[in-house]
Scaffold this motif. Sequence first.
Motif, PDB file in Angstrom:
ATOM      1  N   LEU A  12      14.130   6.100  14.398  1.00 40.03           N
ATOM      2  CA  LEU A  12      14.678   7.183  14.355  1.00 40.03           C
ATOM      3  C   LEU A  12      15.899   7.437  15.007  1.00 40.03           C
ATOM      4  N   GLU A  13      16.048   7.003  16.079  1.00 40.61           N
ATOM      5  CA  GLU A  13      17.476   6.874  16.776  1.00 40.61           C
ATOM      6  C   GLU A  13      18.372   6.172  15.999  1.00 40.61           C
ATOM      7  N   PHE A  33      14.429   6.858   2.663  1.00 37.29           N
ATOM      8  CA  PHE A  33      15.016   8.064   3.662  1.00 37.29           C
ATOM      9  C   PHE A  33      16.230   8.750   2.635  1.00 37.29           C
ATOM     10  N   VAL A  34      16.434   9.982   2.779  1.00 39.36           N
ATOM     11  CA  VAL A  34      17.576  10.749   2.120  1.00 39.36           C
ATOM     12  C   VAL A  34      18.092  11.155   3.431  1.00 39.36           C
ATOM     13  N   LEU A  35      19.354  10.807   3.966  1.00 39.36           N
ATOM     14  CA  LEU A  35      20.058  11.253   4.921  1.00 39.36           C
ATOM     15  C   LEU A  35      21.139  12.161   4.754  1.00 39.36           C
ATOM     16  N   ASN A  36      21.251  12.939   5.838  1.00 31.20           N
ATOM     17  CA  ASN A  36      22.406  13.972   5.568  1.00 31.20           C
ATOM     18  C   ASN A  36      23.602  13.341   5.761  1.00 31.20           C
ATOM     19  N   ASP A  37      23.488  12.231   6.526  1.00 30.33           N
ATOM     20  CA  ASP A  37      25.078  11.590   6.769  1.00 30.33           C
ATOM     21  C   ASP A  37      24.773  10.247   6.842  1.00 30.33           C
ATOM     22  N   THR A  38      25.000   9.325   5.806  1.00 28.46           N
ATOM     23  CA  THR A  38      24.601   7.767   5.862  1.00 28.46           C
ATOM     24  C   THR A  38      25.485   6.948   6.782  1.00 28.46           C
ATOM     25  N   GLY A  39      26.698   7.806   7.227  1.00 33.70           N
ATOM     26  CA  GLY A  39      27.300   6.896   7.984  1.00 33.70           C
ATOM     27  C   GLY A  39      26.765   6.841   9.586  1.00 33.70           C
ATOM     28  N   LYS A  40      25.872   7.708   9.789  1.00 34.30           N
ATOM     29  CA  LYS A  40      25.356   7.681  11.275  1.00 34.30           C
ATOM     30  C   LYS A  40      24.210   6.556  11.408  1.00 34.30           C
ATOM     31  N   ALA A  41      23.641   6.167  10.251  1.00 41.30           N
ATOM     32  CA  ALA A  41      22.749   4.794  10.330  1.00 41.30           C
ATOM     33  C   ALA A  41      23.455   3.712  10.829  1.00 41.30           C
ATOM     34  N   ASP A  42      22.616   3.150  11.900  1.00 40.95           N
ATOM     35  CA  ASP A  42      23.198   1.780  12.444  1.00 40.95           C
ATOM     36  C   ASP A  42      22.365   0.791  11.847  1.00 40.95           C
ATOM     37  N   ILE A  43      22.942   0.299  10.635  1.00 43.50           N
ATOM     38  CA  ILE A  43      22.140  -0.850   9.865  1.00 43.50           C
ATOM     39  C   ILE A  43      21.931  -1.881  10.750  1.00 43.50           C
ATOM     40  N   LYS A  44      23.062  -2.325  11.584  1.00 41.04           N
ATOM     41  CA  LYS A  44      22.736  -3.724  12.385  1.00 41.04           C
ATOM     42  C   LYS A  44      21.502  -3.508  13.132  1.00 41.04           C
ATOM     43  N   ARG A  45      21.521  -2.477  13.894  1.00 40.77           N
ATOM     44  CA  ARG A  45      20.407  -2.088  14.920  1.00 40.77           C
ATOM     45  C   ARG A  45      19.172  -1.913  14.179  1.00 40.77           C
ATOM     46  N   ILE A  46      19.094  -1.337  12.911  1.00 41.88           N
ATOM     47  CA  ILE A  46      17.816  -1.081  12.327  1.00 41.88           C
ATOM     48  C   ILE A  46      17.173  -2.504  11.953  1.00 41.88           C
ATOM     49  N   GLU A  47      18.089  -3.398  11.350  1.00 43.68           N
ATOM     50  CA  GLU A  47      17.801  -4.881  10.826  1.00 43.68           C
ATOM     51  C   GLU A  47      17.313  -5.677  12.114  1.00 43.68           C
ATOM     52  N   LYS A  48      17.559  -5.332  13.308  1.00 49.04           N
ATOM     53  CA  LYS A  48      16.871  -5.972  14.490  1.00 49.04           C
ATOM     54  C   LYS A  48      15.624  -5.531  14.968  1.00 49.04           C
ATOM     55  N   ILE A  49      15.100  -4.255  14.261  1.00 50.07           N
ATOM     56  CA  ILE A  49      14.003  -4.134  14.454  1.00 50.07           C
ATOM     57  C   ILE A  49      13.078  -5.018  14.113  1.00 50.07           C
ATOM     58  N   SER A  50      12.044  -5.492  14.784  1.00 45.81           N
ATOM     59  CA  SER A  50      10.937  -6.521  14.374  1.00 45.81           C
ATOM     60  C   SER A  50      10.175  -6.235  13.251  1.00 45.81           C
ATOM     61  N   ALA A  51      10.051  -4.858  12.807  1.00 43.45           N
ATOM     62  CA  ALA A  51       9.158  -4.563  11.733  1.00 43.45           C
ATOM     63  C   ALA A  51      10.162  -4.675  10.386  1.00 43.45           C
ATOM     64  N   VAL A  52      11.343  -4.505  10.524  1.00 48.87           N
ATOM     65  CA  VAL A  52      12.155  -4.536   9.459  1.00 48.87           C
ATOM     66  C   VAL A  52      12.703  -5.685   8.712  1.00 48.87           C
ATOM     67  N   LYS A  53      12.578  -5.859   7.589  1.00 50.69           N
ATOM     68  CA  LYS A  53      13.073  -6.988   6.752  1.00 50.69           C
ATOM     69  C   LYS A  53      14.298  -7.024   6.093  1.00 50.69           C
ATOM     70  N   ALA A 499      25.788 -11.590  10.038  1.00 48.39           N
ATOM     71  CA  ALA A 499      24.342 -11.790   9.449  1.00 48.39           C
ATOM     72  C   ALA A 499      23.809 -13.129  10.048  1.00 48.39           C
ATOM     73  N   LEU A 500      24.638 -14.348  10.139  1.00 55.84           N
ATOM     74  CA  LEU A 500      24.161 -15.280  10.858  1.00 55.84           C
ATOM     75  C   LEU A 500      23.736 -14.901  12.325  1.00 55.84           C
ATOM     76  N   GLU A 501      24.821 -14.281  13.029  1.00 53.57           N
ATOM     77  CA  GLU A 501      24.323 -13.861  14.221  1.00 53.57           C
ATOM     78  C   GLU A 501      23.105 -13.063  14.407  1.00 53.57           C
ATOM     79  N   SER A 502      22.956 -12.093  13.650  1.00 54.63           N
ATOM     80  CA  SER A 502      21.581 -11.400  13.650  1.00 54.63           C
ATOM     81  C   SER A 502      20.261 -12.277  13.494  1.00 54.63           C
ATOM     82  N   ALA A 503      20.517 -13.269  12.543  1.00 50.91           N
ATOM     83  CA  ALA A 503      19.475 -14.147  12.246  1.00 50.91           C
ATOM     84  C   ALA A 503      19.085 -15.024  13.406  1.00 50.91           C
ATOM     85  N   GLU A 504      19.935 -15.361  14.064  1.00 53.49           N
ATOM     86  CA  GLU A 504      19.641 -16.143  15.049  1.00 53.49           C
ATOM     87  C   GLU A 504      18.993 -15.184  16.255  1.00 53.49           C
TER      88      GLU A 504
END
Length: 673
Positions: A12-13, A33-53, A499-504
């Motif tokens: 959510l954050e 999700f339908v977002l009002n402002d897609t620019g506010k989505a922190d994709i790198k942070r989202i993809e670090k969430i353990s449940a997210v693939k 992406a390689l850094e995030s995978a590590e």
Amino acid sequence: MGKFENEAREMLEAIGGKGNVAAVTHCATRMRFVLNDTGKADIKRIEKISAVKGTFTNAGQFQVIIGNDVPIFYNDFTAVSGIEGVSKEAAKSAAKSNQNPIQRVMTMLAEIFTPIIPAIIVGGLILGFRNILEGVGFEFLGQKVVDGVKQFDAAGEPVWNTITNVSTFWNGVNHFLWLPGEAIFHFLPVGITWSVTRKMGTTQILGIVLGICLVSPQLLNAYSVAGTSAAEIAENWVWDFGYFTVNRIGYQAQVIPALLAGLSLSYLEIFWRKRIPEVVSMIFVPFLSLLPALILAHTVLGPIGWTIGKGISFVVLAGLTGPVKWLFGAIFGALYAPLVITGLHHMSNAIDTQLIADTATHTTGLWPMIALSNIAQGSAVFAYYLMNRKNERAAEISLPAAISAYLGVTEPALFGVNVKYVYPFVAGMIGSGVAGLLSTTFNVQANSIGVGGLPGFMAINVKYMVPFFLCMAVAIIVPMFLTFFFRKSGILTKAEDEALESAEELSTSSAPVVEEAASGSKVAILSPLTGNARELCTANDPVFAQGVMGQGVLIDPTEGELVSPVDGIVSVLFPTKHAVGLVSSDGVELLMHIGMDTVNLEGEGFIAHVAQGDNVKAGDKLISFDIPAIKAAGYVVETPVIVTNQDTYMPTDMITLPADVSRGSQLMTATKL
């Protein structure tokens, strides 16, 4: 506390908070999700969430791949956010707010043309094959002789026999194949008007009837209009009403007149259904919709659409043949791949068809550049594969994507690798631009629309094949060279490096290992369906094709019954009954997803025989589904059977694919890591 409560709060954050969420729903594997402002989505942070693939954006929706546990994640998310979920259709409707008017029109056009693309591809293959049979002269067949005289071309070179010149059998095949070729392209308006009514949710048979009325043999064939004098048309090809006449002209192969006619029919039906009582609607709604639409088609919309179509053809043709055609080719070649990402590329099918209908040679110079763009993006991702072939995960994604692009389907290559890492995408665009420049410089023409990529040469007019092969070589070599060069030079490689850094980082927070079985132990996975099994990478959905959810097999069922492939428990059963997840007694997590996008059917055509939490044995009936009804609704029934806990179990010992399988037969083995 819910299983994913902490992850849901972080999600959510990361998407910008509750105020940034216009709508949220989920399907079998993803949060949407339908977002009002897609620019506010922190994709790198989202993809670090353990449940997210993984994440991606499509049609105005920001989609987060969760996997089998998406219903649980969804429930926890709605609980911690206080946001009430909506239906899939409501989310799609809300997503339109993220699209400008042009994008909405293009989305509608894409949804209209997508269902008829398979027919166009088949027609292109047929015409391409006929092109080789009757248009390509082969020296080994000898010099062509007419009335005892050997034939020479304008340059004095011998004219060689074609296959149809020397073989009665292949000459017959060539004549026979004109039947489906003519049906697909000459009667294309029937397909368009049907697809419009399908998209608009109106009566499809009325669309078919309207389309037939645009191409009836009682009308002057559109291909003959240019060679028929106005006097002859006025005398022989009109409906005479005494006070006025209406031209009896057909719209064979015309796209825009059919599109306008189909839309008028659908909007008329929608209008009358709101105003005519249900008790008599069956009588009056079809009559008051079809007849006015037909009159409009032959008096107003048809002529206007014909004029618009010719105008578009004129503009594009000016670009293809004008004094700066090389520049047009370079720009179109470079920008076609970005058009694929936006969905705007579907318009090119309409323009190609219009060019073939309108030009004196009945050819198009646009299609060769589309085929070259497919090849260029395929070459870029193939270069990426060569550089990363020792990385099993990267190789599993990139090699099938390269093959797919070389065969004309670029979405897996674009979304799986090229756009994701930027530099292969740019390399492909540059290579495609150079190839497009050469294609227009040499005035390469195609006789039809066909399969893109490497097989695209079959659609090329015979006298342009040699220049086209040169363009193909450029579309292969330049992107591959640039992809290697950009990677070695560190140009545009930031996305891949991150992406390689995030995978590590993510590798240290993987899901807990199942302890039920010892490392190296094997679990037999039986076929849950009867049908044809093939490689998972051939799936229509890129998320499944790229193995994001896990590895396994794709089955195209011939019988509508899904059974359990293992002994275990039903971990997930979706309310729409189109997908089911199992956990075997040995800890193997499986997902079986019947069809692609079948969640939109809201359970229609599916019957569940189990409930979530039920214990099942291998062979127990899970779901029955109506294959004809699903296909009639416009969806494929291909079903991925995948192992989703791939950090614990790996599919091995798969049967040789493709293969016919039956329920209960050996499909593959899951080996404990």
